[in-house]
Design an enzyme around this catalytic site. Structure first.
Site, PDB file in Angstrom:
ATOM      1  N   LYS A  41       0.884  -1.100   0.104  1.00 65.05           N
ATOM      2  CA  LYS A  41      -0.226   0.072   0.080  1.00 65.05           C
ATOM      3  C   LYS A  41       0.948   1.054   0.001  1.00 65.05           C
ATOM      4  O   LYS A  41       1.600   1.274   1.007  1.00 65.05           O
ATOM      5  CB  LYS A  41      -0.908   0.156   1.183  1.00 65.05           C
ATOM      6  CG  LYS A  41      -2.366  -0.282   1.037  1.00 65.05           C
ATOM      7  CD  LYS A  41      -3.056   0.238   2.215  1.00 65.05           C
ATOM      8  CE  LYS A  41      -4.480  -0.015   2.093  1.00 65.05           C
ATOM      9  NZ  LYS A  41      -5.055   0.375   3.224  1.00 65.05           N
TER      10      LYS A  41
HETATM   11  C1  E4P Z   1      -8.499   0.878   3.014  1.00 63.57           C
HETATM   12  O1  E4P Z   1      -7.729   0.253   2.619  1.00 63.57           O
HETATM   13  C2  E4P Z   1      -8.387   1.471   4.292  1.00 63.57           C
HETATM   14  O2  E4P Z   1      -7.543   0.696   5.092  1.00 63.57           O
HETATM   15  C3  E4P Z   1      -9.899   1.876   4.890  1.00 63.57           C
HETATM   16  O3  E4P Z   1     -10.576   1.417   4.098  1.00 63.57           O
HETATM   17  C4  E4P Z   1      -9.819   3.049   5.818  1.00 63.57           C
HETATM   18  O4  E4P Z   1     -11.116   3.167   6.067  1.00 63.57           O
HETATM   19  P1  E4P Z   1     -11.652   4.275   7.393  1.00 63.57           P
HETATM   20  O5  E4P Z   1     -11.995   5.407   6.579  1.00 63.57           O
HETATM   21  O6  E4P Z   1     -12.867   3.690   7.944  1.00 63.57           O
HETATM   22  O7  E4P Z   1     -10.289   4.275   8.155  1.00 63.57           O
END
Ligand code: E4P
Length: 218
Positions: A84
């Site tokens: 990521k």
């Molecule tokens: C995506 O890969 C992220 O980990 C995640 O969806 C972030 O979500 P949040 O806005 O609930 O922290």
């Protein structure tokens, strides 16, 4: 639509795997911190549990060299690791470098169609538009997603779209209607997707009637 679970909790991952609907996992530093375990231990546990499915692990560095270095370390942890990378200029340079070495990249913290366009042009394997966090500031996360899908279709980009930051079941329904490739969903929301009061009422009635009719199959 593929279902990824947006969690680092191994028990949640095991449950969705048992249910037979697990296609992958996304984590981030916040989710890993919530496990209460050393991050590497938590990440290794996930990678082993779902060794045949993509697991996104996020870099911490914000400069190009640092991101590439960390990504290569993370990639050594398993064949199913997806790196990521936050959407930034440095991150964009890193996407290109990593993909050219055969490392899969998920571009995170994407909040606009133009960011998604750049990520795809750089060759990202996945792009993660954050729906819920846009809604949180009174923007329309689903409209952003719709525009990204349209742009990718027009130009035939192969980057897969992961609808992220999903807050509730209606987000999932709308993602599915738009034909998004993947939705990464919190465990609690996946549980809610199973529920309908009429299913519970209907089942209770069928079981009562089976008893009345002395139906016993085995
Ligand atoms: C995506 O890969 C992220 O980990 C995640 O969806 C972030 O979500 P949040 O806005 O609930 O922290």
């Amino acid at each position: 639509m593929k279902i990824f679970v947006d969690t680092a909790q191994i028990e949640e991952i095991r449950k969705v795997k048992e249910w037979g609907i697990l296609d992958g996992i996304t984590t981030n530093p916040t989710l890993l911190s919530k496990t209460g375990k050393p991050w590497k231990e938590a990440a290794m546990e996930i990678l082993k549990e779902v060794s045949d499915k993509p697991v996104s692990l996020e870099v911490i560095a914000t400069d190009f060299e640092g991101m590439v270095k960390e990504a290569k370390e993370l990639a050594k942890m398993g064949d199913n690791v997806v790196i990521k990378i936050p959407f930034t200029v440095e991150g964009t340079k890193a996407i290109k470098a990593l993909v050219s070495e055969g490392i899969k990249v998920n571009v995170t913290l994407v909040f606009s169609p133009l960011q998604a366009l750049i990520a795809a042009k750089a060759g990202a394997t996945y792009v993660s538009p954050f729906i819920g966090r846009l809604d949180d500031i009174s923007h329309d996360g689903i409209s952003m997603l719709e525009e990204i899908i349209q742009i990718y279709d027009v130009y035939g980009f192969e980057t897969e779209i992961i609808a992220a930051s999903i807050r509730h079941v209606d987000h999932v329904r709308r993602c599915a209607l738009l034909g998004v490739d993947i939705a990464t969903i919190p465990f609690k929301v996946i549980q809610q997707m199973f529920k309908h009061p009429l299913t519970d009422i209907g089942l209770t009635k069928f079981l009562e009637d089976a008893k009345k009719a002395n139906i016993s199959i085995i």
